[in-house]
Design a protein around this motif. Structure first.
Motif, PDB file in Angstrom:
ATOM      1  N   TYR A   1      18.455   2.288  -4.531  1.00 57.29           N
ATOM      2  CA  TYR A   1      17.540   1.122  -4.342  1.00 57.29           C
ATOM      3  C   TYR A   1      16.209   1.338  -4.074  1.00 57.29           C
ATOM      4  CZ  TYR A   1      15.653  -3.253  -2.707  1.00 57.29           C
ATOM      5  OH  TYR A   1      14.671  -4.321  -2.486  1.00 57.29           O
ATOM      6  N   LEU A   2      15.981   2.375  -3.203  1.00 56.77           N
ATOM      7  CA  LEU A   2      14.606   2.938  -2.923  1.00 56.77           C
ATOM      8  C   LEU A   2      13.887   3.676  -4.044  1.00 56.77           C
ATOM      9  CD1 LEU A   2      12.298   3.692  -0.944  1.00 56.77           C
ATOM     10  CD2 LEU A   2      13.691   5.722  -0.380  1.00 56.77           C
ATOM     11  N   HIS A   3      14.604   4.075  -5.071  1.00 55.15           N
ATOM     12  CA  HIS A   3      13.957   4.649  -6.075  1.00 55.15           C
ATOM     13  C   HIS A   3      13.596   3.426  -7.107  1.00 55.15           C
ATOM     14  CE1 HIS A   3      14.778   7.563  -9.725  1.00 55.15           C
ATOM     15  NE2 HIS A   3      13.401   7.834  -9.113  1.00 55.15           N
ATOM     16  N   LEU A   4      14.454   2.383  -7.175  1.00 56.78           N
ATOM     17  CA  LEU A   4      14.163   1.496  -8.102  1.00 56.78           C
ATOM     18  C   LEU A   4      12.885   0.637  -7.475  1.00 56.78           C
ATOM     19  CD1 LEU A   4      14.687  -0.921 -10.098  1.00 56.78           C
ATOM     20  CD2 LEU A   4      16.061  -1.891  -8.379  1.00 56.78           C
ATOM     21  N   VAL A   5      12.558   0.518  -6.329  1.00 62.55           N
ATOM     22  CA  VAL A   5      11.643  -0.252  -5.569  1.00 62.55           C
ATOM     23  C   VAL A   5      10.287   0.646  -5.458  1.00 62.55           C
ATOM     24  CG1 VAL A   5      10.876  -1.568  -3.602  1.00 62.55           C
ATOM     25  CG2 VAL A   5      13.023  -2.007  -4.484  1.00 62.55           C
ATOM     26  N   GLY A   6      10.422   1.771  -5.087  1.00 63.07           N
ATOM     27  CA  GLY A   6       9.387   2.726  -5.110  1.00 63.07           C
ATOM     28  C   GLY A   6       8.552   2.863  -3.521  1.00 63.07           C
ATOM     29  N   GLY A   7       9.096   2.033  -2.809  1.00 66.21           N
ATOM     30  CA  GLY A   7       8.484   2.115  -1.583  1.00 66.21           C
ATOM     31  C   GLY A   7       9.435   1.423  -0.400  1.00 66.21           C
ATOM     32  N   GLN A   8       9.645   2.080   0.772  1.00 58.84           N
ATOM     33  CA  GLN A   8      10.381   1.552   1.724  1.00 58.84           C
ATOM     34  C   GLN A   8       9.583   1.273   2.958  1.00 58.84           C
ATOM     35  OE1 GLN A   8      13.812   0.945   1.603  1.00 58.84           O
ATOM     36  NE2 GLN A   8      13.499   0.407   3.851  1.00 58.84           N
TER      37      GLN A   8
ATOM     38  N   ASP B   1       4.711   8.067  -6.260  1.00 57.48           N
ATOM     39  CA  ASP B   1       3.430   8.305  -7.073  1.00 57.48           C
ATOM     40  C   ASP B   1       3.515   7.015  -8.201  1.00 57.48           C
ATOM     41  OD1 ASP B   1       1.750   9.826  -5.675  1.00 57.48           O
ATOM     42  OD2 ASP B   1       2.296  11.449  -6.881  1.00 57.48           O
ATOM     43  N   LEU B   2       4.839   6.760  -8.427  1.00 57.06           N
ATOM     44  CA  LEU B   2       4.928   5.749  -9.547  1.00 57.06           C
ATOM     45  C   LEU B   2       4.845   4.324  -9.437  1.00 57.06           C
ATOM     46  CD1 LEU B   2       5.796   6.278 -12.628  1.00 57.06           C
ATOM     47  CD2 LEU B   2       8.139   5.260 -11.753  1.00 57.06           C
ATOM     48  N   VAL B   3       4.095   3.906  -8.062  1.00 53.90           N
ATOM     49  CA  VAL B   3       3.701   2.604  -7.901  1.00 53.90           C
ATOM     50  C   VAL B   3       2.151   2.456  -8.144  1.00 53.90           C
ATOM     51  CG1 VAL B   3       5.481   2.246  -6.140  1.00 53.90           C
ATOM     52  CG2 VAL B   3       3.230   3.046  -5.345  1.00 53.90           C
ATOM     53  N   ASP B   4       1.788   1.207  -8.583  1.00 53.35           N
ATOM     54  CA  ASP B   4       0.466   0.946  -8.912  1.00 53.35           C
ATOM     55  C   ASP B   4      -0.032   0.022  -7.728  1.00 53.35           C
ATOM     56  OD1 ASP B   4       0.489   2.454 -11.353  1.00 53.35           O
ATOM     57  OD2 ASP B   4       1.346   0.673 -12.492  1.00 53.35           O
TER      58      ASP B   4
ATOM     59  N   PRO C   1      -5.731   7.883  10.852  1.00 58.51           N
ATOM     60  CA  PRO C   1      -5.388   6.636  10.253  1.00 58.51           C
ATOM     61  C   PRO C   1      -4.576   6.877   9.130  1.00 58.51           C
ATOM     62  CG  PRO C   1      -7.851   6.538  10.859  1.00 58.51           C
ATOM     63  CD  PRO C   1      -7.265   8.120  11.120  1.00 58.51           C
ATOM     64  N   VAL C   2      -3.728   5.950   8.947  1.00 57.00           N
ATOM     65  CA  VAL C   2      -2.679   6.137   7.849  1.00 57.00           C
ATOM     66  C   VAL C   2      -2.750   4.962   6.886  1.00 57.00           C
ATOM     67  CG1 VAL C   2      -0.344   6.290   7.135  1.00 57.00           C
ATOM     68  CG2 VAL C   2      -1.125   7.670   9.139  1.00 57.00           C
ATOM     69  N   THR C   3      -2.901   5.180   5.669  1.00 59.90           N
ATOM     70  CA  THR C   3      -3.193   3.888   4.678  1.00 59.90           C
ATOM     71  C   THR C   3      -1.709   3.783   4.058  1.00 59.90           C
ATOM     72  OG1 THR C   3      -5.366   4.262   4.471  1.00 59.90           O
ATOM     73  CG2 THR C   3      -4.400   3.078   2.802  1.00 59.90           C
ATOM     74  N   SER C   4      -1.262   2.534   4.021  1.00 57.03           N
ATOM     75  CA  SER C   4       0.001   1.915   3.404  1.00 57.03           C
ATOM     76  C   SER C   4      -0.399   1.184   2.186  1.00 57.03           C
ATOM     77  CB  SER C   4       1.040   1.405   4.345  1.00 57.03           C
ATOM     78  OG  SER C   4       1.607   2.526   4.987  1.00 57.03           O
ATOM     79  N   PRO C   5       0.632   1.072   0.934  1.00 63.68           N
ATOM     80  CA  PRO C   5       0.428   0.215   0.159  1.00 63.68           C
ATOM     81  C   PRO C   5       0.855  -1.093   0.756  1.00 63.68           C
ATOM     82  CG  PRO C   5       2.249   1.557  -0.404  1.00 63.68           C
ATOM     83  CD  PRO C   5       1.585   2.083   0.756  1.00 63.68           C
ATOM     84  N   ALA C   6       0.119  -2.218   0.449  1.00 60.48           N
ATOM     85  CA  ALA C   6       0.484  -3.589   0.877  1.00 60.48           C
ATOM     86  C   ALA C   6       1.093  -4.592  -0.244  1.00 60.48           C
ATOM     87  CB  ALA C   6      -0.652  -4.237   1.678  1.00 60.48           C
ATOM     88  N   VAL C   7       0.404  -4.312  -1.299  1.00 63.06           N
ATOM     89  CA  VAL C   7       0.943  -4.893  -2.603  1.00 63.06           C
ATOM     90  C   VAL C   7       0.908  -3.870  -3.895  1.00 63.06           C
ATOM     91  CG1 VAL C   7       0.719  -6.706  -4.421  1.00 63.06           C
ATOM     92  CG2 VAL C   7      -0.162  -7.068  -1.847  1.00 63.06           C
ATOM     93  N   TRP C   8       2.077  -3.701  -4.300  1.00 66.55           N
ATOM     94  CA  TRP C   8       2.207  -2.783  -5.510  1.00 66.55           C
ATOM     95  C   TRP C   8       3.280  -3.367  -6.622  1.00 66.55           C
ATOM     96  CZ3 TRP C   8       4.949  -1.682  -1.157  1.00 66.55           C
ATOM     97  CH2 TRP C   8       6.397  -1.316  -1.057  1.00 66.55           C
ATOM     98  N   THR C   9       2.677  -2.764  -7.796  1.00 66.13           N
ATOM     99  CA  THR C   9       3.753  -3.106  -8.935  1.00 66.13           C
ATOM    100  C   THR C   9       4.446  -1.627  -9.601  1.00 66.13           C
ATOM    101  OG1 THR C   9       2.205  -2.531 -10.495  1.00 66.13           O
ATOM    102  CG2 THR C   9       2.412  -4.905  -9.869  1.00 66.13           C
ATOM    103  N   ARG C  10       5.429  -1.801 -10.028  1.00 64.34           N
ATOM    104  CA  ARG C  10       5.992  -0.714 -10.698  1.00 64.34           C
ATOM    105  C   ARG C  10       6.701  -0.996 -12.096  1.00 64.34           C
ATOM    106  NH1 ARG C  10       8.090   3.855  -8.089  1.00 64.34           N
ATOM    107  NH2 ARG C  10      10.102   4.898  -8.323  1.00 64.34           N
ATOM    108  N   GLN C  11       6.523  -0.133 -12.972  1.00 63.70           N
ATOM    109  CA  GLN C  11       7.016  -0.380 -14.515  1.00 63.70           C
ATOM    110  C   GLN C  11       8.410   0.416 -14.570  1.00 63.70           C
ATOM    111  OE1 GLN C  11       5.523  -2.226 -16.893  1.00 63.70           O
ATOM    112  NE2 GLN C  11       7.478  -2.131 -17.946  1.00 63.70           N
TER     113      GLN C  11
END
Length: 236
Positions: free
Chosen positions: A101-108, A164-167, A185-195
């Motif tokens: 599932y994590l592989h499908l979504v790209g972020g956890q 790295d596959l998340v936009d 400081p640590v930067t996290s994605p807050a909104v992403w897309t994934r094909q």
């Protein structure tokens, strides 16, 4: 207008109010020519015929577990073109035991850093912090986030592990506070897309409570994300 089929799957941890949260978005979907089917469990993911007819899955299932045949059905549908979207723990903190599932979504979801210990009251507000959602250069041009400026929230700030596959359309930065064990400081994605195959995945991390979901910026991102993720004609 061609009608689309949206599947809303909700359940899991009640702290994220999966019923009330998803109900907020049902009028939007129906107003945009979606026929909406609501399921209270992930059993539907194993129904190949139902999934093949679904143009968009909106998931709000925090934690919980998913059976192999259910995950296989969801993944196959996305690969074939079904869109997949959600917010906060309902998509980014689902099915912790499933690496597929994590592989499908790209972020956890990894954590949501809390207040200074002396300020904590022993309830969920211990993890409510003021923070900024920063729209990326890509996000300023993307249909989901175009025209949205950086904005402030006071709620859970998700720290996300990702690949790295998340936009990434928007980020948030966790400062290095004296009581925390990290040193910069640590930067996290807050909104992403994934094909993913022919399908589109959209994840929006804000959304802990109804007031956050009703924030105009958060709500706009989620609603645009639903439209963008929906199966395209080329995936039909």
């Amino acid at each position: 207008m061609t009608r689309k089929k949206a599947l809303v799957v909700r359940g899991g941890w009640e702290g994220h109010q999966p019923v009330a949260a998803t109900e907020l978005f049902l009028p939007f979907l129906r107003d945009h020519a979606y026929d909406v089917l609501i399921e209270e469990s992930t059993d539907v993911y194993a129904d190949a015929d139902a999934m093949a007819e679904t143009d968009l899955v909106v998931q709000c299932v925090t934690m919980s577990e998913i059976k192999p045949e259910q995950l296989s059905g969801l993944s196959a549908a996305v690969v074939a073109g079904t869109g997949f979207t959600g917010w906060h723990g309902g998509i980014a903190d689902s099915f912790r035991a499933s690496s597929d599932y994590l592989h499908l979504v790209g972020g956890q979801f990894a954590t949501h850093p809390g207040k200074e210990p002396c300020e904590r009251a022993g309830d969920e507000s211990d993890n409510f912090l003021p923070y900024t959602i920063n729209v990326t250069d890509l996000g300023r041009e993307h249909p989901i986030t175009a025209g949205i400026e950086d904005f402030e929230l006071h709620t859970e700030q998700y720290w996300v592990l990702h690949d790295d596959l998340v936009d990434v359309l928007a980020t948030t930065t966790h400062p290095a506070r004296p009581w925390q064990p990290w040193h910069r400081p640590v930067t996290s994605p807050a909104v992403w897309t994934r094909q993913w195959g022919a399908g589109r995945v959209v994840v929006t991390t804000p959304g802990h409570s109804l007031d956050v979901l009703e924030n105009p910026n958060v709500r706009t991102v989620i609603e645009r994300g639903m439209l963008w993720a929906t199966r395209t004609a080329s995936a039909s």
